[in-house]
Structures are given as structure tokens and as C-alpha cells.
Scaffold this motif. Sequence first.
Motif, mmCIF file in Angstrom:
data_model
loop_
_atom_site.group_PDB
_atom_site.id
_atom_site.type_symbol
_atom_site.label_atom_id
_atom_site.label_comp_id
_atom_site.label_asym_id
_atom_site.label_seq_id
_atom_site.Cartn_x
_atom_site.Cartn_y
_atom_site.Cartn_z
ATOM 1 N N THR A 39 1.010 -0.979 -0.363
ATOM 2 C CA THR A 39 -0.049 0.120 0.032
ATOM 3 C C THR A 39 1.002 1.203 0.105
ATOM 4 O OG1 THR A 39 0.214 -0.132 2.418
ATOM 5 C CG2 THR A 39 -1.868 -0.869 1.130
ATOM 6 N N ILE A 80 -3.815 1.622 -11.986
ATOM 7 C CA ILE A 80 -4.208 1.025 -11.288
ATOM 8 C C ILE A 80 -5.550 1.785 -10.786
ATOM 9 C CG2 ILE A 80 -4.476 1.423 -8.244
ATOM 10 C CD1 ILE A 80 -0.713 1.826 -8.446
ATOM 11 N N ASN A 82 -9.329 3.228 -9.694
ATOM 12 C CA ASN A 82 -9.788 4.167 -8.176
ATOM 13 C C ASN A 82 -10.780 3.171 -7.477
ATOM 14 O OD1 ASN A 82 -12.055 3.662 -9.720
ATOM 15 N ND2 ASN A 82 -12.796 6.266 -9.932
ATOM 16 N N SER A 83 -11.089 1.804 -8.101
ATOM 17 C CA SER A 83 -11.704 0.579 -6.837
ATOM 18 C C SER A 83 -10.650 0.503 -6.282
ATOM 19 C CB SER A 83 -11.778 0.082 -7.777
ATOM 20 O OG SER A 83 -11.311 -1.071 -8.359
ATOM 21 N N ASP A 84 -8.611 0.441 -6.221
ATOM 22 C CA ASP A 84 -8.150 0.467 -5.598
ATOM 23 C C ASP A 84 -7.806 1.655 -4.348
ATOM 24 O OD1 ASP A 84 -7.959 -2.573 -5.966
ATOM 25 O OD2 ASP A 84 -5.949 -2.257 -7.475
ATOM 26 N N GLU A 86 -8.137 4.063 -1.464
ATOM 27 C CA GLU A 86 -9.198 4.325 -0.001
ATOM 28 C C GLU A 86 -8.566 6.053 0.292
ATOM 29 O OE1 GLU A 86 -9.492 1.002 2.634
ATOM 30 O OE2 GLU A 86 -8.110 0.180 1.615
ATOM 31 N N MET A 113 -14.274 3.683 -1.011
ATOM 32 C CA MET A 113 -12.983 2.942 -2.125
ATOM 33 C C MET A 113 -13.061 4.434 -2.854
ATOM 34 S SD MET A 113 -11.007 0.575 -2.270
ATOM 35 C CE MET A 113 -10.290 -0.233 -0.909
ATOM 36 N N SER A 115 -14.179 4.542 -6.177
ATOM 37 C CA SER A 115 -14.825 4.291 -7.656
ATOM 38 C C SER A 115 -15.907 4.949 -8.223
ATOM 39 C CB SER A 115 -14.942 2.581 -7.395
ATOM 40 O OG SER A 115 -15.648 2.279 -6.337
ATOM 41 N N VAL A 140 -3.606 3.930 -1.537
ATOM 42 C CA VAL A 140 -3.475 2.811 -2.778
ATOM 43 C C VAL A 140 -2.982 1.861 -2.349
ATOM 44 C CG1 VAL A 140 -2.774 3.382 -4.948
ATOM 45 C CG2 VAL A 140 -3.254 5.243 -3.653
ATOM 46 N N ASN A 141 -3.446 1.124 -2.553
ATOM 47 C CA ASN A 141 -3.577 -1.152 -3.010
ATOM 48 C C ASN A 141 -3.157 -1.429 -4.393
ATOM 49 O OD1 ASN A 141 -4.858 -1.154 -0.320
ATOM 50 N ND2 ASN A 141 -6.847 -0.611 -1.194
ATOM 51 N N PRO A 143 -1.708 -3.489 -6.913
ATOM 52 C CA PRO A 143 -1.904 -5.280 -7.488
ATOM 53 C C PRO A 143 -0.411 -5.607 -7.590
ATOM 54 C CG PRO A 143 -3.567 -3.457 -8.521
ATOM 55 C CD PRO A 143 -2.562 -2.856 -8.036
#
Length: 160
Positions: A39, A80, A82-84, A86, A113, A115, A140-141, A143
Amino acid sequence: MTPSAQAADTTVTFTVQGQNLAVSAPASAALSNTSFGGTATGQLGTVTVNDQRGGVPVPWTATVTSTALTTGAGGANQSIPNSDVEYWSGPATSTNGSGTFTPGQATAAAAVMLSSAQTAFAHTGGGGANSASWNPTLIVNVPTTVAAGQYSGTITHSVA
């Protein structure tokens, strides 16, 4: 004979001019570096809503959105979503005026989130001019499937 008292009235008028409702935020912010699956976090800096409309009541809601975060040309494995991303507003760092000022997410546990548009802060009740400031945190998570690189995107605060 005593003269009778005389009076003359003058009606006075003036206008108190309301101004506008505005939001300001830092032009840029750097988050912590991270690795794949980690993150990236950091505070964005002070966001302020300034309401000079006047009136009773003077409610407003500030919302926040995010674009995808990209590196390079933003192609395959360079984005990345926007659903990742927060966001949590945290409590107000300062307020001015009457009414109730409510953070969208008072604690990290309430992070949302980005998103879709989310409430960042709100004001209800009260009257006259008011303002609120807060220093939100972004998480930011990352991936495990993205390319290495410097990622950037846009966080937008709006108020109505």
C-alpha cells in the motif's frame, strides 16, 4: 402655548452581499513508496471549504473522486483502478461559524473506495459564513500485476 413635538423618520437600507462557496486543496501530494501487493499511503494536505454565501441555513457537502493511477502510457499493467484507492477525511483540523461539521470518514476504519464519488465532509444547520478544513489520508492498494514505475492520478474535491 407650548409648541408640539415634531419627528422625521428616515428609512435606511443596505445590502449584505454574499460571496461564493469554494473548495481548495493542495496542487500535489506524494505518497509513500511501496512494492507489488503493498500500500502507498499519505496525507494529501489541507483541504478547505469556505462558504461565504450567508443565509440560514447554509448546508453544503464536499465530495471526493479519483481517477485511475497510471505510469508510462497507462497501457496494459500500467494502471491502478480507482477501486483500489481508499480515502478517509479524518476529523476537522479547523472550523469556523455555526452549525454541525461532519467528516465523511472520521477514522481510518471508515475509509471508502473512490470508485465513485464519496462524501468527504458536510455542514448542516447554522447560518452565516462558515468554513471547515481537514487533512485527508489516501491509501492505494497496489496490485501484484502492475508494472514498476512512478504512478500518478488526480484526486478531485468538489462542493455544492
